[in-house]
Design a protein around this motif. Structure first.
Motif, PDB file in Angstrom:
ATOM      1  N   ALA A  70      14.226  14.333  -9.596  1.00  0.00           N
ATOM      2  CA  ALA A  70      14.744  13.112 -10.214  1.00  0.00           C
ATOM      3  C   ALA A  70      16.033  13.347 -10.989  1.00  0.00           C
ATOM      4  O   ALA A  70      16.354  14.461 -11.374  1.00  0.00           O
ATOM      5  CB  ALA A  70      13.679  12.528 -11.144  1.00  0.00           C
ATOM      6  N   GLY A  71      16.769  12.221 -11.202  1.00  0.00           N
ATOM      7  CA  GLY A  71      17.935  12.259 -12.069  1.00  0.00           C
ATOM      8  C   GLY A  71      19.175  11.642 -11.464  1.00  0.00           C
ATOM      9  O   GLY A  71      19.309  11.544 -10.241  1.00  0.00           O
ATOM     10  N   ALA A  72      20.084  11.184 -12.339  1.00  0.00           N
ATOM     11  CA  ALA A  72      21.393  10.650 -11.962  1.00  0.00           C
ATOM     12  C   ALA A  72      21.295   9.549 -10.923  1.00  0.00           C
ATOM     13  O   ALA A  72      21.992   9.575  -9.908  1.00  0.00           O
ATOM     14  CB  ALA A  72      22.306  11.777 -11.473  1.00  0.00           C
ATOM     15  N   GLY A  73      20.446   8.570 -11.183  1.00  0.00           N
ATOM     16  CA  GLY A  73      20.342   7.423 -10.295  1.00  0.00           C
ATOM     17  C   GLY A  73      19.859   7.757  -8.898  1.00  0.00           C
ATOM     18  O   GLY A  73      20.117   7.019  -7.942  1.00  0.00           O
ATOM     19  N   GLY A  74      19.144   8.875  -8.768  1.00  0.00           N
ATOM     20  CA  GLY A  74      18.624   9.276  -7.453  1.00  0.00           C
ATOM     21  C   GLY A  74      19.545  10.193  -6.678  1.00  0.00           C
ATOM     22  O   GLY A  74      19.218  10.608  -5.563  1.00  0.00           O
ATOM     23  N   SER A  75      20.691  10.549  -7.266  1.00  0.00           N
ATOM     24  CA  SER A  75      21.660  11.351  -6.515  1.00  0.00           C
ATOM     25  C   SER A  75      21.339  12.849  -6.515  1.00  0.00           C
ATOM     26  O   SER A  75      21.772  13.570  -5.608  1.00  0.00           O
ATOM     27  CB  SER A  75      23.074  11.139  -7.074  1.00  0.00           C
ATOM     28  N   ILE A  76      20.582  13.342  -7.487  1.00  0.00           N
ATOM     29  CA  ILE A  76      20.248  14.773  -7.530  1.00  0.00           C
ATOM     30  C   ILE A  76      19.372  15.156  -6.339  1.00  0.00           C
ATOM     31  O   ILE A  76      19.639  16.132  -5.625  1.00  0.00           O
ATOM     32  CB  ILE A  76      19.552  15.137  -8.858  1.00  0.00           C
ATOM     33  N   GLY A  77      18.327  14.365  -6.114  1.00  0.00           N
ATOM     34  CA  GLY A  77      17.451  14.637  -4.969  1.00  0.00           C
ATOM     35  C   GLY A  77      18.159  14.436  -3.645  1.00  0.00           C
ATOM     36  O   GLY A  77      17.972  15.206  -2.694  1.00  0.00           O
ATOM     37  N   ALA A  78      18.987  13.398  -3.567  1.00  0.00           N
ATOM     38  CA  ALA A  78      19.729  13.134  -2.334  1.00  0.00           C
ATOM     39  C   ALA A  78      20.686  14.278  -2.028  1.00  0.00           C
ATOM     40  O   ALA A  78      20.822  14.709  -0.871  1.00  0.00           O
ATOM     41  CB  ALA A  78      20.492  11.818  -2.457  1.00  0.00           C
ATOM     42  N   ASN A  79      21.353  14.801  -3.052  1.00  0.00           N
ATOM     43  CA  ASN A  79      22.280  15.912  -2.868  1.00  0.00           C
ATOM     44  C   ASN A  79      21.545  17.166  -2.403  1.00  0.00           C
ATOM     45  O   ASN A  79      22.075  17.955  -1.604  1.00  0.00           O
ATOM     46  CB  ASN A  79      23.029  16.200  -4.165  1.00  0.00           C
ATOM     47  N   ILE A 108      30.016  11.362  -7.252  1.00  0.00           N
ATOM     48  CA  ILE A 108      28.883  11.648  -6.385  1.00  0.00           C
ATOM     49  C   ILE A 108      29.237  12.822  -5.457  1.00  0.00           C
ATOM     50  O   ILE A 108      30.313  12.830  -4.841  1.00  0.00           O
ATOM     51  CB  ILE A 108      28.494  10.380  -5.592  1.00  0.00           C
ATOM     52  N   PRO A 109      28.384  13.846  -5.377  1.00  0.00           N
ATOM     53  CA  PRO A 109      28.740  15.085  -4.655  1.00  0.00           C
ATOM     54  C   PRO A 109      28.514  15.043  -3.150  1.00  0.00           C
ATOM     55  O   PRO A 109      28.503  16.081  -2.493  1.00  0.00           O
ATOM     56  CB  PRO A 109      27.834  16.127  -5.321  1.00  0.00           C
ATOM     57  N   PHE A 110      28.299  13.890  -2.586  1.00  0.00           N
ATOM     58  CA  PHE A 110      28.084  13.765  -1.145  1.00  0.00           C
ATOM     59  C   PHE A 110      28.506  12.371  -0.707  1.00  0.00           C
ATOM     60  O   PHE A 110      28.773  11.502  -1.539  1.00  0.00           O
ATOM     61  CB  PHE A 110      26.604  13.991  -0.790  1.00  0.00           C
ATOM     62  N   LYS A 111      28.574  12.173   0.593  1.00  0.00           N
ATOM     63  CA  LYS A 111      28.930  10.873   1.146  1.00  0.00           C
ATOM     64  C   LYS A 111      27.718  10.275   1.851  1.00  0.00           C
ATOM     65  O   LYS A 111      27.205  10.856   2.803  1.00  0.00           O
ATOM     66  CB  LYS A 111      30.109  11.009   2.112  1.00  0.00           C
ATOM     67  N   VAL A 112      27.267   9.137   1.342  1.00  0.00           N
ATOM     68  CA  VAL A 112      26.063   8.497   1.871  1.00  0.00           C
ATOM     69  C   VAL A 112      26.176   8.217   3.369  1.00  0.00           C
ATOM     70  O   VAL A 112      25.228   8.426   4.128  1.00  0.00           O
ATOM     71  CB  VAL A 112      25.761   7.188   1.110  1.00  0.00           C
ATOM     72  N   GLU A 113      27.348   7.774   3.810  1.00  0.00           N
ATOM     73  CA  GLU A 113      27.493   7.357   5.198  1.00  0.00           C
ATOM     74  C   GLU A 113      27.726   8.499   6.180  1.00  0.00           C
ATOM     75  O   GLU A 113      27.508   8.324   7.377  1.00  0.00           O
ATOM     76  CB  GLU A 113      28.634   6.342   5.319  1.00  0.00           C
ATOM     77  N   SER A 114      28.133   9.667   5.689  1.00  0.00           N
ATOM     78  CA  SER A 114      28.477  10.739   6.631  1.00  0.00           C
ATOM     79  C   SER A 114      27.757  12.066   6.411  1.00  0.00           C
ATOM     80  O   SER A 114      27.847  12.963   7.252  1.00  0.00           O
ATOM     81  CB  SER A 114      29.988  10.999   6.603  1.00  0.00           C
ATOM     82  N   ASP A 115      27.018  12.222   5.311  1.00  0.00           N
ATOM     83  CA  ASP A 115      26.344  13.497   5.038  1.00  0.00           C
ATOM     84  C   ASP A 115      24.859  13.483   5.354  1.00  0.00           C
ATOM     85  O   ASP A 115      24.144  14.440   5.016  1.00  0.00           O
ATOM     86  CB  ASP A 115      26.557  13.902   3.572  1.00  0.00           C
ATOM     87  N   PHE A 116      24.397  12.420   6.005  1.00  0.00           N
ATOM     88  CA  PHE A 116      22.981  12.329   6.371  1.00  0.00           C
ATOM     89  C   PHE A 116      22.827  11.841   7.803  1.00  0.00           C
ATOM     90  O   PHE A 116      23.687  11.136   8.334  1.00  0.00           O
ATOM     91  CB  PHE A 116      22.236  11.351   5.447  1.00  0.00           C
ATOM     92  N   GLU A 117      21.702  12.218   8.394  1.00  0.00           N
ATOM     93  CA  GLU A 117      21.267  11.624   9.651  1.00  0.00           C
ATOM     94  C   GLU A 117      20.258  10.546   9.283  1.00  0.00           C
ATOM     95  O   GLU A 117      19.300  10.808   8.545  1.00  0.00           O
ATOM     96  CB  GLU A 117      20.614  12.671  10.562  1.00  0.00           C
ATOM     97  N   HIS A 255      12.981   1.148   1.576  1.00  0.00           N
ATOM     98  CA  HIS A 255      12.961   2.609   1.631  1.00  0.00           C
ATOM     99  C   HIS A 255      13.321   3.079   3.033  1.00  0.00           C
ATOM    100  O   HIS A 255      12.986   2.416   4.020  1.00  0.00           O
ATOM    101  CB  HIS A 255      11.573   3.153   1.275  1.00  0.00           C
ATOM    102  N   GLY A 256      14.013   4.214   3.101  1.00  0.00           N
ATOM    103  CA  GLY A 256      14.394   4.789   4.386  1.00  0.00           C
ATOM    104  C   GLY A 256      14.184   6.292   4.405  1.00  0.00           C
ATOM    105  O   GLY A 256      13.990   6.924   3.357  1.00  0.00           O
ATOM    106  N   LEU A 257      14.226   6.867   5.606  1.00  0.00           N
ATOM    107  CA  LEU A 257      14.009   8.305   5.800  1.00  0.00           C
ATOM    108  C   LEU A 257      15.294   8.939   6.350  1.00  0.00           C
ATOM    109  O   LEU A 257      15.905   8.401   7.277  1.00  0.00           O
ATOM    110  CB  LEU A 257      12.848   8.531   6.763  1.00  0.00           C
ATOM    111  N   TYR A 258      15.680  10.096   5.790  1.00  0.00           N
ATOM    112  CA  TYR A 258      16.945  10.740   6.137  1.00  0.00           C
ATOM    113  C   TYR A 258      16.765  12.243   6.331  1.00  0.00           C
ATOM    114  O   TYR A 258      15.836  12.846   5.779  1.00  0.00           O
ATOM    115  CB  TYR A 258      17.978  10.519   5.025  1.00  0.00           C
ATOM    116  N   ALA A 259      17.696  12.832   7.103  1.00  0.00           N
ATOM    117  CA  ALA A 259      17.753  14.275   7.293  1.00  0.00           C
ATOM    118  C   ALA A 259      19.188  14.729   7.027  1.00  0.00           C
ATOM    119  O   ALA A 259      20.116  13.916   7.032  1.00  0.00           O
ATOM    120  CB  ALA A 259      17.346  14.638   8.722  1.00  0.00           C
TER     121      ALA A 259
END
Length: 329
Positions: A70-79, A108-117, A255-259
């Motif tokens: 958890a943390g930073a609006g959900g960006s820590i786990g996403a990163n 934000i240390p990543f790009k939502v549209e291009s750093d995930f499948e 909710h969605g699932l990402y890789a």
């Protein structure tokens, strides 16, 4: 020509290794980890744990564990997932935050549209507009009038910057063209406690958090945020905000699932197929209904439609977040 042989040979070797990994995926002795970017026990955590159980069987009965980051609006786990090995063994379950992080989170240390499948959508969770039990207005129309007469005095609680209740509150203020005093809490539980106790006036939150309080008459319910009325017995008589006068007002917490980006196509295919099996699992559907969630049955369960939907959400929320001037650091 000879200079081209080594790069081509390396590329061919990489393709063979990737193909072998995809053919062996998932390995019986290697668990899949689903990262949840929020604390344990919350709505997203419960969705992820139910999904993990439902996906085990179509993936051969392997172990699937949930990791809360958890943390930073959900960006820590996403990163954490964006930077993980792209082998299919580290996945992300995230909510509407995937549509708001690009604007809401500074640097934000990543790009939502291009750093995930994008693997597919999981569910939609309606929201409700609720108030303290002692609030004077008896219905939504009276509530709007009361808010107008008490400009600058109305307290609108939420579970923290970037939370579902925060986002719904922003959209509500934007639609009504009024400013309320926003009161952020460290989670839904303390916010709900203060709402019930009368320390704050209003909150807009997920049915997963509000239905039991509405049924117990601990809070006053005014409306739902979906375009159609809900079928839940205790909520079926609540009007939608749209029918109450807020045209085109709709917000659900999906909710969605990402890789990680670069995960082999064959692995992605296996994960998407397992997800679609899980979405039809009667036990999973029953558990989601118990949370007030609606399991996705449309094309958003497909990767391309999932990504298209998130891109539309980014476009929707960006001007609202910017206008509010709020950020999750």
């Amino acid at each position: 020509m000879k200079r081209m042989l080594k790069p081509l040979a390396a590329l061919a070797a990489f393709a063979l290794v990737a193909g072998a990994q995809a053919a062996d995926f998932p390995a019986k002795d290697k668990p899949i980890t689903i990262v949840v970017p929020f604390s344990a026990g919350g709505p997203t955590d419960r969705v992820a744990r139910d999904l993990a159980e439902a996906m085990r069987k179509p993936l051969g009965g392997i172990s699937i564990v949930v990791d809360n980051a958890a943390g930073a609006g959900g960006s820590i786990g996403a990163n954490k997932v964006a930077k993980a090995s792209a082998d299919g063994y580290t996945l992300l379950v995230h909510h509407i935050g995937m549509g708001t992080m690009p604007t809401l989170v500074r640097n934000i240390p990543f790009k939502v549209e291009s750093d995930f499948e994008y693997l597919g959508m999981i569910n939609d969770v309606p929201m409700t507009l609720i108030g303290r039990p002692s609030l004077e207005p008896a219905n939504y129309k009276d509530l709007v009038s009361w808010i107008g007469k008490n400009k600058g005095k109305v307290n609108l609680g939420n579970a923290g910057v970037g939370s579902a209740s925060h986002l719904c509150g922003l959209l509500l203020q934007n639609a009504l063209q009024v400013d309320m005093t926003t009161v952020p809490y460290k989670g839904t539980a303390p916010a709900m406690t203060d709402l019930i106790g009368g320390q704050i006036d209003l909150m807009c939150d997920q049915t997963t958090n509000t239905t039991s309080q509405i049924e117990a008459k601990k809070v006053k319910a005014f409306a739902v945020t979906t375009t159609k009325r809900l079928t839940t017995p205790s909520l079926k008589d609540l009007p939608t905000l749209q029918e109450s006068g807020l045209k085109n007002f709709e917000v659900t917490i999906w909710h969605g699932l990402y890789a990680p980006k670069g995960t082999p196509p064959d692995v992605l295919k296996k994960l998407n197929e397992a997800l679609k099996v899980a979405l039809k699992d009667p036990d999973f559907i029953k558990k989601q209904e118990g949370l007030g969630a609606v399991v996705v049955t449309d094309k958003r369960a497909e990767p391309a439609e999932h990504k298209k939907f998130v891109q539309a959400e980014i476009a929707k929320w960006s001007p609202i977040v910017k206008a509010a001037g709020v950020y999750a650091d």
